[in-house]
Design a protein around this motif. Structure first.
Motif, mmCIF file in Angstrom:
data_model
loop_
_atom_site.group_PDB
_atom_site.id
_atom_site.type_symbol
_atom_site.label_atom_id
_atom_site.label_comp_id
_atom_site.label_asym_id
_atom_site.label_seq_id
_atom_site.Cartn_x
_atom_site.Cartn_y
_atom_site.Cartn_z
ATOM 1 N N ASN A 248 0.943 3.396 -3.105
ATOM 2 C CA ASN A 248 0.121 4.632 -3.037
ATOM 3 C C ASN A 248 -1.364 4.022 -3.109
ATOM 4 O O ASN A 248 -2.213 4.996 -4.029
ATOM 5 N N VAL A 249 -1.825 2.829 -2.941
ATOM 6 C CA VAL A 249 -3.236 2.426 -2.936
ATOM 7 C C VAL A 249 -3.497 2.240 -1.625
ATOM 8 O O VAL A 249 -2.860 1.500 -0.766
ATOM 9 N N PHE B 90 -7.907 -2.008 -0.495
ATOM 10 C CA PHE B 90 -8.203 -2.518 -2.049
ATOM 11 C C PHE B 90 -7.534 -3.754 -2.205
ATOM 12 O O PHE B 90 -7.582 -4.432 -3.258
ATOM 13 N N SER C 233 0.862 -1.367 -0.009
ATOM 14 C CA SER C 233 0.064 0.003 -0.102
ATOM 15 C C SER C 233 0.936 1.096 0.361
ATOM 16 O O SER C 233 0.634 2.384 -0.779
#
Length: 69
Positions: free
Chosen positions: A32-33, A37, A28
């Protein structure tokens, strides 16, 4: 939706929990998610079900342990 899959030998519940948590956190951060998700799957294989160099992982582990003693 990022999907992470790990294939390994048999793991303890604690090891699986740590892998899922840390792989999600690091991925993550790097991608940069949001963590929400990510999907993580762990596929466990018994030592007899895969090998390297013509030997099962069980055989390789046994040889390793004999050399350490």
């Amino acid at each position: 939706m990022p999907y992470i899959t790990i294939e390994s030998g048999v793991l303890s519940t604690e090891q699986k929990d740590a892998l899922i948590k840390r792989l999600t956190e690091v991925s993550s951060e790097i991608m940069n998610v949001p963590q929400e998700f990510f999907s993580v799957t762990i596929k466990e294989l018994p030592d007899e079900n895969f090998g390297i160099g013509g030997k099962t992982i069980g055989e390789i582990k046994a040889e390793y342990l004999r050399k350490r003693v």
